[in-house]
Design an enzyme around this catalytic site. Structure first.
Site, PDB file in Angstrom:
ATOM      1  CB  SER A 108      -0.937  -0.006   1.216  1.00  0.00           C
ATOM      2  OG  SER A 108      -0.205  -0.241   2.409  1.00  0.00           O
ATOM      3  CG  ASP A 132       2.328  -6.755   1.041  1.00  0.00           C
ATOM      4  OD1 ASP A 132       1.995  -7.950   0.968  1.00  0.00           O
ATOM      5  OD2 ASP A 132       1.522  -5.812   0.916  1.00  0.00           O
ATOM      6  CE  LYS A 189      -0.290  -8.235   3.172  1.00  0.00           C
ATOM      7  NZ  LYS A 189      -0.791  -8.256   1.769  1.00  0.00           N
ATOM      8  CD  GLU A 232      -7.552  -5.039   1.287  1.00  0.00           C
ATOM      9  OE1 GLU A 232      -6.474  -5.681   1.251  1.00  0.00           O
ATOM     10  OE2 GLU A 232      -7.631  -3.836   0.959  1.00  0.00           O
TER      11      GLU A 232
HETATM   12  O1  KIV Z   1      -0.371  -3.431   1.600  1.00  0.00           O
HETATM   13  C1  KIV Z   1      -1.125  -3.371   2.579  1.00  0.00           C
HETATM   14  O2  KIV Z   1      -1.154  -2.386   3.329  1.00  0.00           O
HETATM   15  C2  KIV Z   1      -1.997  -4.510   2.829  1.00  0.00           C
HETATM   16  C3  KIV Z   1      -2.984  -4.394   3.942  1.00  0.00           C
HETATM   17  C4  KIV Z   1      -4.089  -3.494   3.581  1.00  0.00           C
HETATM   18  C5  KIV Z   1      -3.465  -5.712   4.386  1.00  0.00           C
HETATM   19  O3  KIV Z   1      -1.913  -5.474   2.148  1.00  0.00           O
END
Ligand code: KIV
Length: 282
Positions: free
Chosen positions: A45, A83, A112, A180
């Site tokens: 994000s 992520d 993630k 989500e």
């Molecule tokens: O990238 C991010 O912030 C996310 C969250 C919203 C779970 O994947």
């Protein structure tokens, strides 16, 4: 000692909820950890809220590795989850290389990955290699172009597929699952069925944990909060007022005062320097 995936499993088994929050830099990591957040997500994000793009697709492995290093430096106890960006886990070899960088270069404690189905064997392989994986289903922003930016799994077929994916990801070894933008009843059912923590965002109150984006939580953007976000402060306004006060004081000559100025020179030193450059009487 940092929070581990086993600590999170214990929280789930004891029915204790926990917060996760995104962080993208050192100073926000310091603040989040001091406030008691046990899990920080270096989310892609950042494409939206840090880089100002309309999506997450341009975020690179290097972006996440660099930000993860900063977040790790700002924390001592939080589990830092990196992520995996768009297409960085498109096949097993690529996933291993990139997840490996998140862990060894970035210092992350886990990664993630968005998606079910095709991602399941990749999750299994990473877990086998010793990399803890957090899964992510429902609205997966990297697939916004194909699934649309909307609540997912609203019908029976969608719900069936999501539950099947969630169970497959757990069986593959994922230690937690982000859900989500899915209906609250469905998220509650998934949280009941899984033994791993289900972390919701726009997925209702029955999840085992919640995740929010730093900028949304703190109200950093004027009038730009997703419906699922709660603004706990208006930090954007406070920052704007502070910066405007700085602008006003510089323009008025009120900043800096003596208090912010550097130490006085030794007696006569300036005259001596000027004399050396321009001669006596300069
Ligand atoms: O990238 C991010 O912030 C996310 C969250 C919203 C779970 O994947």
């Amino acid at each position: 000692m940092r929070t581990t995936v086993f600590d999170l499993a214990k929280l789930k088994s004891e029915g204790r909820r926990f917060p996760m929050l995104t962080a993208y830099d050192y100073s926000s990591a310091l603040i989040a950890e001091a406030a008691g957040v046990p899990v920080l997500l270096v989310g892609d994000s950042m494409g939206n809220v840090v880089h100002g793009r309309g999506d997450t697709l341009s975020v690179t492995v290097d972006d996440i590795v660099r930000a993860t290093q900063s977040v790790v430096r700002g924390t001592q106890t939080a589990l830092v989850v990196a992520d995996m960006p768009f297409l960085s886990f498109r096949d097993e070899a690529t996933a291993i290389a990139n997840a490996g960088r998140m862990m060894s270069d970035g210092g992350a404690g886990a990664v993630k990955m968005e998606g079910g189905g095709a991602v399941v064997p990749i999750v299994r392989r990473l877990v086998d290699l010793g990399i803890p994986v957090m899964a992510h289903l429902g609205f997966t922003p990297q697939s916004a172009g194909t699934i649309g930016l909307k609540v997912q799994a609203k019908d029976a077929e969608g719900a069936r597929a999501l539950i099947a994916d969630a169970e497959a990801l757990q069986a593959a070894g994922a230690f937690a699952l982000v859900l989500e933008l899915v209906p609250a009843q469905l998220a509650a059912e998934v949280a009941r069925r899984l033994t791993i923590p289900v972390i919701g965002i726009g997925a209702g109150p029955e999840c085992d944990a919640q995740v929010q984006v730093w900028h949304d939580l703190l109200g950093l953007f004027d009038g730009r909060s997703p419906r699922h976000a709660k603004r706990y402060a208006e930090i954007g306004r406070a920052m704007r007022e502070a910066v405007a006060a700085y602008v006003g004081e510089v323009e008025a000559g009120a900043f800096p005062t003596d208090a912010q100025s550097s130490r006085k020179m030794e007696d006569g030193a300036l005259d001596e320097a000027l004399g050396a450059i321009y001669g006596k009487g300069a």
